[in-house]
Design a protein around this motif. Structure first.
Motif, PDB file in Angstrom:
ATOM      1  N   GLN A   1       0.860  -1.181   0.000  1.00 32.07           N
ATOM      2  CA  GLN A   1       0.000   0.000   0.000  1.00 32.07           C
ATOM      3  C   GLN A   1       0.890   1.223   0.000  1.00 32.07           C
ATOM      4  N   LEU A   2       0.505   2.202  -0.801  1.00 28.08           N
ATOM      5  CA  LEU A   2       1.328   3.394  -0.981  1.00 28.08           C
ATOM      6  C   LEU A   2       0.543   4.630  -0.578  1.00 28.08           C
ATOM      7  N   GLN A   3       1.194   5.509   0.145  1.00 30.18           N
ATOM      8  CA  GLN A   3       0.586   6.761   0.587  1.00 30.18           C
ATOM      9  C   GLN A   3       1.501   7.897   0.193  1.00 30.18           C
ATOM     10  N   ALA A   4       1.029   8.709  -0.735  1.00 28.84           N
ATOM     11  CA  ALA A   4       1.823   9.846  -1.202  1.00 28.84           C
ATOM     12  C   ALA A   4       1.352  11.120  -0.524  1.00 28.84           C
ATOM     13  N   TYR A   5       2.281  11.993  -0.217  1.00 27.38           N
ATOM     14  CA  TYR A   5       1.930  13.282   0.365  1.00 27.38           C
ATOM     15  C   TYR A   5       3.041  14.279   0.061  1.00 27.38           C
ATOM     16  N   GLY A   6       2.770  15.538   0.374  1.00 32.29           N
ATOM     17  CA  GLY A   6       3.762  16.580   0.147  1.00 32.29           C
ATOM     18  C   GLY A   6       3.387  17.572  -0.939  1.00 32.29           C
ATOM     19  N   GLY A   7       2.292  17.320  -1.636  1.00 30.38           N
ATOM     20  CA  GLY A   7       1.862  18.263  -2.650  1.00 30.38           C
ATOM     21  C   GLY A   7       1.369  19.556  -2.034  1.00 30.38           C
ATOM     22  N   GLY A   8       1.147  20.533  -2.891  1.00 29.03           N
ATOM     23  CA  GLY A   8       0.660  21.816  -2.418  1.00 29.03           C
ATOM     24  C   GLY A   8       0.775  22.859  -3.497  1.00 29.03           C
ATOM     25  N   LEU A   9       0.610  24.101  -3.074  1.00 29.05           N
ATOM     26  CA  LEU A   9       0.679  25.248  -3.984  1.00 29.05           C
ATOM     27  C   LEU A   9       2.052  25.892  -3.857  1.00 29.05           C
ATOM     28  N   VAL A  10       2.696  26.106  -4.977  1.00 22.69           N
ATOM     29  CA  VAL A  10       4.023  26.731  -4.973  1.00 22.69           C
ATOM     30  C   VAL A  10       4.112  27.680  -6.164  1.00 22.69           C
TER      31      VAL A  10
END
Length: 129
Positions: free
Chosen positions: A2-11
């Motif tokens: 199972q994979l959990q991606a995070y860290g995205g946002g507005l830049v």
């Protein structure tokens, strides 16, 4: 896996983000990992890949020299460091794991979506101009 991606946002354009993808399961350390992205109305495209050993990497031409993929097998995590971001980098970013195709060795990397067996849920990256 199972994979959990995070860290995205507005830049802002020219800025940086680091995406992380945490994997559960015992096969992470023997899985090649990849990052893909999909912008609205477009097909999912390859961004970067790394072999299970971390010794081989592969990048799409569009991100070469700006993005860096890495992994920490002790933490079951793969990273995507994104620098000098451009508006055209905006997309949902997905991490994926490949158990291997053909002769899967420590240097194997894959760039095709169908070479991957498991996918994370995606994290949104927005780049303002």
């Amino acid at each position: 896996v199972q994979l959990q991606a995070y860290g995205g946002g507005l830049v802002q354009a020219g800025g940086s983000l680091r995406l992380s993808c945490v994997a559960s399961g015992r096969t992470f350390s023997s899985s090649a990992m990849g990052w893909f992205r999909q912008a609205p109305g477009k097909e999912r495209e390859f961004v970067a890949a790394i072999s299970w050993s971390g010794g081989s990497t592969l990048y799409a031409d569009s991100v070469k020299g700006r993005f860096t993929i890495s992994r920490d097998n002790a933490k079951n995590t793969v990273y995507l460091q994104m620098n000098s971001l451009k508006p055209e980098d905006a997309a949902v970013y997905y991490c994926a794991a490949s158990l291997g195709r053909g002769t899967h060795h420590s240097g194997s990397v894959y760039s095709r979506t169908y070479d991957y067996d498991y996918w994370g849920q995606g994290t949104l990256v927005t780049v303002s101009s």
